[in-house]
Design a protein around this motif. Sequence first.
Motif, mmCIF file in Angstrom:
data_model
loop_
_atom_site.group_PDB
_atom_site.id
_atom_site.type_symbol
_atom_site.label_atom_id
_atom_site.label_comp_id
_atom_site.label_asym_id
_atom_site.label_seq_id
_atom_site.Cartn_x
_atom_site.Cartn_y
_atom_site.Cartn_z
ATOM 1 N N PRO A 674 0.812 -1.238 0.000
ATOM 2 C CA PRO A 674 0.000 0.000 0.000
ATOM 3 C C PRO A 674 0.836 1.275 0.000
ATOM 4 O O PRO A 674 0.321 2.343 -0.365
ATOM 5 C CB PRO A 674 -0.815 -0.119 1.301
ATOM 6 C CG PRO A 674 -0.755 -1.546 1.682
ATOM 7 C CD PRO A 674 0.561 -2.049 1.196
ATOM 8 N N LEU A 675 2.107 1.164 0.400
ATOM 9 C CA LEU A 675 2.941 2.370 0.465
ATOM 10 C C LEU A 675 3.193 2.960 -0.911
ATOM 11 O O LEU A 675 3.542 4.139 -1.031
ATOM 12 C CB LEU A 675 4.275 2.049 1.150
ATOM 13 C CG LEU A 675 4.193 1.399 2.532
ATOM 14 C CD1 LEU A 675 5.577 1.210 3.120
ATOM 15 C CD2 LEU A 675 3.323 2.231 3.467
ATOM 16 N N GLY A 772 5.784 5.646 -7.509
ATOM 17 C CA GLY A 772 5.485 4.549 -6.594
ATOM 18 C C GLY A 772 6.741 3.835 -6.132
ATOM 19 O O GLY A 772 6.883 3.482 -4.952
ATOM 20 N N LEU A 773 7.682 3.630 -7.050
ATOM 21 C CA LEU A 773 8.953 3.008 -6.669
ATOM 22 C C LEU A 773 9.756 3.913 -5.752
ATOM 23 O O LEU A 773 10.389 3.442 -4.800
ATOM 24 C CB LEU A 773 9.765 2.677 -7.926
ATOM 25 C CG LEU A 773 9.463 1.349 -8.607
ATOM 26 C CD1 LEU A 773 10.149 1.276 -9.955
ATOM 27 C CD2 LEU A 773 9.910 0.192 -7.724
ATOM 28 N N ALA A 774 9.741 5.194 -6.053
ATOM 29 C CA ALA A 774 10.515 6.124 -5.227
ATOM 30 C C ALA A 774 10.034 6.105 -3.780
ATOM 31 O O ALA A 774 10.832 6.017 -2.839
ATOM 32 C CB ALA A 774 10.418 7.535 -5.803
ATOM 33 N N SER A 775 8.711 6.168 -3.592
ATOM 34 C CA SER A 775 8.188 6.206 -2.218
ATOM 35 C C SER A 775 8.289 4.847 -1.539
ATOM 36 O O SER A 775 8.745 4.748 -0.394
ATOM 37 C CB SER A 775 6.730 6.673 -2.237
ATOM 38 O OG SER A 775 5.904 5.738 -2.909
ATOM 39 N N SER A 776 7.886 3.798 -2.234
ATOM 40 C CA SER A 776 7.851 2.488 -1.585
ATOM 41 C C SER A 776 9.247 1.933 -1.337
ATOM 42 O O SER A 776 9.478 1.263 -0.319
ATOM 43 C CB SER A 776 7.046 1.507 -2.441
ATOM 44 O OG SER A 776 7.601 1.413 -3.739
ATOM 45 N N THR A 777 10.207 2.202 -2.231
ATOM 46 C CA THR A 777 11.571 1.724 -2.000
ATOM 47 C C THR A 777 12.178 2.415 -0.787
ATOM 48 O O THR A 777 12.815 1.773 0.061
ATOM 49 C CB THR A 777 12.445 1.983 -3.241
ATOM 50 O OG1 THR A 777 11.884 1.285 -4.357
ATOM 51 C CG2 THR A 777 13.863 1.489 -3.004
ATOM 52 N N ALA A 778 11.966 3.734 -0.712
ATOM 53 C CA ALA A 778 12.497 4.467 0.433
ATOM 54 C C ALA A 778 11.868 4.000 1.733
ATOM 55 O O ALA A 778 12.540 3.937 2.781
ATOM 56 C CB ALA A 778 12.269 5.962 0.239
ATOM 57 N N LEU A 779 10.591 3.640 1.693
ATOM 58 C CA LEU A 779 9.899 3.250 2.916
ATOM 59 C C LEU A 779 10.068 1.773 3.248
ATOM 60 O O LEU A 779 10.025 1.396 4.420
ATOM 61 C CB LEU A 779 8.411 3.597 2.798
ATOM 62 C CG LEU A 779 8.089 5.093 2.731
ATOM 63 C CD1 LEU A 779 6.603 5.306 2.462
ATOM 64 C CD2 LEU A 779 8.500 5.783 4.019
#
Length: 822
Positions: A674-675, A772-779
């Motif tokens: 979901p992130l 989506g990759l930028a946010s979810s990878t970082a999180l």
Amino acid sequence: TGAETDARVWTMVHGEDGSFSAAPAVTVSLAKRPGANAVVVSEAILHRVDALKGNLIPEGIHVEVTRDYGETANHKANELLFHLALATVSIVVLIAFSIGWREALVTLIVIPTTILLTLFASLMMGYTINRVSLFALIFSIGILVDDAIVIIENIARHWAMKDGRTRIQAAIEAVSEVGNPTIIATLTVIAALLPMMFVSGLMGPYMAPIPANASAAMLFSFFVAVGIAPWLMMKIAGKAPLHGAHDGVHSETRLSRFYGRVAAPIVASKRNAWIFLGIVGVATLLSLTLFATKAVPVKLLPFDNKSEIQVIVDLPEGAALEDTERALFALADAIGPVEEITTIQAYAGTAAPFNFNGLVRHYFLRASPELGDLQVNLSAKEHRKRASHDIALDLRERLLAVPLPEGAKVKVVEVPPGPPVISTLMAEIYGPTPEARRETAAIIERFFEETDFIVDVDNSMGDRAPRLTFGIDEPAAADAGVLQQDILDAIGMAFGGQTVGVSPRGEGRDPLNIRVYLPRSQRSWTQEMAAIPVPRRLAGTDAVPIELGELVEVREEVGSPTIFRRDGHFADMVMGELAGRYEAPIYGMFEIQDRIKAFDWASAGLEMPAVSLYGQPADETGTTLLWDGEWEVTYVTFRDMGMAFGVALLGIYILVVGQFGTFRVPLIILTPVPLTLIGIMIGHWLFGAAFTATSMIGFIALAGIIVRNSILLVDFIRHTTDGEKPLKQVLLEAGAIRFKPIVLTALAAMIGAAVILTDPIFQGLAISLLFGLASSTALTVLVIPAIYVALRGPDWRPDRSNPLQTVANPATGDSTSASQQT
């Protein structure tokens, strides 16, 4: 001689003074056979036309190509191939700077190898090289190198350890270390993509090449990564200096230190971990409010940038061909100053050569004097600043100022980016009686017209055409000695003409009929028409003919209403397009439904119609409004894609359960899914883009990509836990080591998405992957450690005296033991 012409075609081109000049024209439309190459067919046709000039095509006849879909397909294919090459080079450069040039060279070999294998698989599956399949390859290029990056980076890391092992042994152990999680990670991506092949409706075949080609690419990429990549590493870098002991270690140390500085405060205590997880959860929920506030609208597909626009003209039934022709010329004059327009073809009384959109909208049935089309051809998109949709909005505004006969309808039709529909916003009215249906439809049509962002409103009922009825006065005809057949022949000749002979043409060609008929302007009931003589054959050969007006009674009546049935159900339709504030049908539906609820139906003597979103009503004793058009395709597509997403998550869960032997660890691994919404929603808002079906494809694909990173991280945590280090230190070390390959694989996928960011159709897919990759990878690299600490605490250690003590799962009750993880 010849048959009367009931249709006229004109072509309008720019004259020397910049204005349009019209000339009579004949349009020839040619289509390729199924399976033929559109580019080859188009080129062959043009060569044949050139060869016919001066022979079959005489001098003075100008041949102009108005539409060439072969050239369009060739241009798009070349553009996408360039993007494919650009993405490949960009990823190779990324590997060169992050790991080393030898590893980059291996990647440069791995990518084309995988693509060629994927193209072979695509050929075997019956797909062709088209826009969608090439986009599938570009989309895949960012994820098909993931396996190779993980393998190559781990080999380079093991070679840099300097622990006395040979290069071959270190490479084997490096591949073995990440082999199992790489297998599961690859299968999770395939599990996320493959269910999308079963989307039904018109969008199913349109989308099928994406999951099919991307899944094949992932499968081949795994075998290339574990088979060819290590061999290439040995051949290319097997005897090279240990660059990893210099550049690689320093680079990894910088990344490790950065990760440690960010992650250490989060895993320092349970309280910090819960606070961080709470913030992330709230941020995810807040991102969804962009849907509720309409900051990010929802639409099936965005408008494409095409090279043609169509203007459809419907005059009141009974209008003459000349009226339609005059209306077309007036409309053409109004849009002529638009600089992006190159040529215009006007079709009066007949339809322009139809495409897929025209096939669905039944334009091939437009063969009546009151119907007309303007085919507006635009300059190539690289030669104009505005997209075709912006030009269409401009044309619509210009056409509103053109005076037309009362009851005339003018529509600006754009070529749809995906499956076409009869109308973008369409309300089907079902009811017990024709009167109830028509009266309800008239009120709904008024609601359409009152809504500022609904344009080109029309209905399926139309205006009743005037009808001239002739009644024979039988007593008068009998007294005058006139046969009824003679009366009918006189009426038929006056209004339809008569064939009086033939004109031979020779050379084996069919002769032409010689017809006698009145001009269209005189085909109305007048005194001259009433004075047509009718023979009195029953009164004798010397009897003087009698005038037609003395034998017939003429009445002008209103014609019968149009009766429309859909799948055996009587229905009347109200249609419209959307332009302005909202351009997705769902917002028009909400607006009309609000107006339906606010309207006083009882005062109109009607019952408020029930609103149905899908499927014709089973009970027609009451009035029902069924939303159709683009909404029906949107509903089916997003419904099936939602089901595909659920199947994908279930498949991923089963795969991870099989890998880790526990039912709880997969829940942690799926947590980052979901992130992706945080980045996806923010990205669409920043670009002002609608959330479309391609955006949903990106979201579903991200589920597999992000879970892959989670698997690699959790698997490393399992192998790092030894009972001597506290959980906090284990998490920081595992995260620091896996941070580099996770970032590299994410950057590779983001590069593959970035090159298609400017495409109007697949921009949603690119935004979903990129943001989506930028946010979810970082999180992901922070959320998973936070979950471990939140459930176990930062100082937790497995009990080495208890062989059944769980180390893989932060929760209790799982069966994975410490002895199993050595």
